[in-house]
Scaffold this active site. Structure first.
Site, mmCIF file in Angstrom:
data_model
loop_
_atom_site.group_PDB
_atom_site.id
_atom_site.type_symbol
_atom_site.label_atom_id
_atom_site.label_comp_id
_atom_site.label_asym_id
_atom_site.label_seq_id
_atom_site.Cartn_x
_atom_site.Cartn_y
_atom_site.Cartn_z
ATOM 1 N N ARG A 301 0.804 -1.217 0.000
ATOM 2 C CA ARG A 301 0.000 0.000 0.000
ATOM 3 C C ARG A 301 0.846 1.280 0.000
ATOM 4 O O ARG A 301 0.563 2.219 -0.749
ATOM 5 C CB ARG A 301 -0.876 -0.014 1.270
ATOM 6 C CG ARG A 301 -1.872 1.114 1.383
ATOM 7 C CD ARG A 301 -2.425 1.191 2.819
ATOM 8 N NE ARG A 301 -2.814 -0.089 3.358
ATOM 9 C CZ ARG A 301 -4.025 -0.627 3.254
ATOM 10 N NH1 ARG A 301 -4.981 0.033 2.639
ATOM 11 N NH2 ARG A 301 -4.278 -1.814 3.789
ATOM 12 N N ARG A 337 -13.404 -0.913 -1.065
ATOM 13 C CA ARG A 337 -12.804 -0.698 0.256
ATOM 14 C C ARG A 337 -13.714 -0.015 1.270
ATOM 15 O O ARG A 337 -13.728 -0.415 2.435
ATOM 16 C CB ARG A 337 -11.467 0.051 0.129
ATOM 17 C CG ARG A 337 -10.482 -0.664 -0.813
ATOM 18 C CD ARG A 337 -9.062 -0.124 -0.745
ATOM 19 N NE ARG A 337 -8.498 -0.333 0.565
ATOM 20 C CZ ARG A 337 -8.350 0.593 1.479
ATOM 21 N NH1 ARG A 337 -8.691 1.836 1.205
ATOM 22 N NH2 ARG A 337 -7.868 0.307 2.650
ATOM 23 N N CYS A 368 -26.035 -1.737 -7.619
ATOM 24 C CA CYS A 368 -27.379 -1.946 -7.073
ATOM 25 C C CYS A 368 -27.359 -2.371 -5.619
ATOM 26 O O CYS A 368 -27.858 -3.441 -5.260
ATOM 27 C CB CYS A 368 -28.088 -2.967 -7.944
ATOM 28 S SG CYS A 368 -28.264 -2.334 -9.616
HETATM 29 N N1 LLP Z 1 2.922 -9.224 2.992
HETATM 30 C C1 LLP Z 1 1.902 -10.079 3.193
HETATM 31 C C2 LLP Z 1 2.190 -11.462 3.520
HETATM 32 C C3 LLP Z 1 0.584 -9.621 3.058
HETATM 33 O O1 LLP Z 1 -0.431 -10.464 3.259
HETATM 34 C C4 LLP Z 1 0.340 -8.272 2.719
HETATM 35 C C5 LLP Z 1 -1.029 -7.767 2.573
HETATM 36 C C6 LLP Z 1 1.439 -7.426 2.503
HETATM 37 C C7 LLP Z 1 2.728 -7.940 2.661
HETATM 38 C C8 LLP Z 1 1.298 -5.983 2.108
HETATM 39 O O2 LLP Z 1 0.592 -5.246 3.054
HETATM 40 P P1 LLP Z 1 0.478 -3.652 2.867
HETATM 41 O O3 LLP Z 1 1.871 -3.091 3.015
HETATM 42 O O4 LLP Z 1 -0.064 -3.400 1.518
HETATM 43 O O5 LLP Z 1 -0.461 -3.230 3.946
HETATM 44 N N2 LLP Z 1 -7.295 -5.262 0.846
HETATM 45 C C9 LLP Z 1 -6.888 -4.629 2.086
HETATM 46 C C10 LLP Z 1 -5.465 -4.912 2.440
HETATM 47 C C11 LLP Z 1 -5.163 -6.393 2.490
HETATM 48 C C12 LLP Z 1 -3.727 -6.678 2.795
HETATM 49 C C13 LLP Z 1 -3.419 -8.117 2.565
HETATM 50 N N3 LLP Z 1 -2.062 -8.489 2.778
HETATM 51 C C14 LLP Z 1 -7.147 -3.122 1.963
HETATM 52 O O6 LLP Z 1 -7.621 -2.689 0.934
HETATM 53 O O7 LLP Z 1 -6.919 -2.388 2.900
#
Ligand code: LLP
Length: 441
Positions: A301, A337, A368
């Protein structure tokens, strides 16, 4: 944030890409390109990704963590161009499916710099990982240890990490908290599962135990949970040394680095995280009598989220039941989200000046469901009307990668902007695309 050329940034651009610049008539440029022009040329809804912002964020990570492997978490957003930018900026990659892995390798990413995750890896995922020579596979359950070892074949060897649940609660929403027992990822530190998995790996000559992994959650804005996790992980490394006489060379602390979606919200201080982790790692290893392992982190992110902008066109404005609804031509199919995690965004009108007083309105999508809300109760000019453009910043992570075909609307295109030029990276999903999948029967 202060810009040397222009002084303090206008407050409401605080969460926009650094390149965001006001134009006459309430226009806004990103990457030197007028968002209204992008909307005109590529249609709406359209996602815009600032290449310079992505690259700058990759560099900021490399600068903060020069001694570590920075693996971009592809699940946040992946495309061939993104693969190239990440490679050119010297990052590695974290993938969690054969799809992400194949795309990355086909786009020229060195497989040795890729880590494969997944709590339920399919035979195809594992077969692809071994065929392409992925650098590391992260063990997430005991049953896959023998499976992977068997699939490696008699002559091969595969580096693996064991994913540990360190018992740390952190993250922006229940659905993205993965650091404690009681959720599906990883192997518990407290009940001994993690240690048993390491023992099982050590019993497989085809598997090389490279180290431990944890990912405690997502959208974390404090350094402290990472410190707690690090200490516990080093504790487990010391225990593995004591029980098995093996010193693991790598420690991957996952991602989860939080960002601001609206001005004034907190974000994780990445340089502070780097400094603190470096110090804590040295100190805990000294106490445990362990050599300092090579660190890895997996931000998704924070690399791509703030580099993206979604641009919608207003289709309807409705005053009903005391509320104002501004309905746009996208919604929960391109950004699930708000519906999933209750996330709040800060949309703004772009491309038309208005002298009307601001009014509280709710920006909704075209799908919808009453829950198809993009931004509840935000301030927009009182005369917002059909045909206007609404731009939503911080749209680069987990929007397009989670987009769906709901209501057969089709997923929006993605346009890269850089140094005044716009180019299409992902074309719009057409109704013909959607129909082609349906083979009748
Ligand atoms: N490493 C692993 C093993 C992960 O499962 C994830 C994210 C990351 C790294 C990266 O995390 P980040 O730095 O992006 O927070 N769909 C959700 C977020 C799901 C994150 C899943 N795993 C949202 O839109 O907030």
């Amino acid at each position: 944030m202060t810009d040397l050329m222009t002084g303090p940034r206008i407050d409401d651009l605080a969460v926009w890409p650094a390149s965001a610049a006001p134009l006459p008539h309430n226009g806004l440029a990103v990457g030197g390109v007028d968002l209204a022009e992008v909307a005109e040329r590529f249609g709406t809804p359209v996602y815009v990704l600032d290449e310079g912002e992505v690259r700058q964020r990759c560099r900021a990570y490399r600068d903060a963590f020069p001694e570590a492997d920075v693996l971009y978490a592809a699940k946040a957003f992946l495309s061939r161009a993104m693969v190239r930018w990440v490679r050119e900026e010297g990052l590695g990659l974290d993938v969690c499916s054969a799809g992400e892995l194949e795309l990355a390798v086909l786009a020229g990413f060195p497989p040795a710099r890729i880590v494969l995750h997944g709590n339920a890896k399919s035979p195809y995922d594992l077969g692809t990982a071994l065929r392409l020579g992925v650098g590391r596979i992260v063990i997430d359950s005991p049953s896959e240890i023998a499976r992977i070892a068997a699939a490696v074949g008699p002559d091969g060897q595969q580096k693996v990490l064991v994913r540990v649940v360190p018992g740390v609660a952190a993250g922006g929403h229940d659905k993205v908290r993965t650091g404690t027992d009681g959720q599906k990822f990883g192997l518990s530190l407290t009940d001994g599962s993690a240690l048993r998995a390491v023992a099982a790996v050590l019993g497989q000559p085809r598997l090389v135990p490279a180290g431990l992994h944890c990912h405690i959650g997502s959208q974390i804005t404090d350094v402290e949970p990472y410190v707690t996790a690090l200490r516990r992980m080093v504790g487990l490394m010391a225990r593995i040394r004591d029980v098995h006489g093996v010193v693991l060379p790598e420690l991957d602390l996952g991602g989860g680095h939080g960002i601001a979606y609206r001005p004034g919200e907190p974000a994780l201080d990445v340089p502070a995280l780097a400094r603190t982790l470096r110090g804590e790692l040295a100190a805990s290893c000294a106490v445990a009598g362990l050599p300092v392992p090579r660190l890895a982190i997996e931000p998704g992110r924070a690399v791509v989220g703030p580099a993206g902008v979604a641009v919608y066109r207003v289709l309807a404005v409705k005053h009903t039941g005391g509320a104002v609804f501004v309905a746009v031509d996208g919604g929960m199919s391109d950004n699930p989200r708000p519906a999933l995690y209750g996330v709040r965004y800060a949309p703004r009108l772009v491309g038309r000046s208005s002298t009307a007083a601001p009014r509280t309105a709710t920006v909704v999508g075209r799908h919808c469901e009453a829950g198809d809300v993009l931004a509840a109760e935000v301030e927009l000019p009182g005369d917002v009307r059909p045909g206007d453009l609404i731009a939503v910043p911080v749209a680069g992570a987990y929007h397009l990668s989670m987009a769906s075909a709901y209501n057969l609307v089709g997923r929006p295109p993605l346009v890269a902007v850089h140094e005044g030029a716009a180019r299409l990276l992902l074309r719009r999903e057409t109704l013909a695309d959607l129909r082609h999948r349906d083979i009748g029967g």
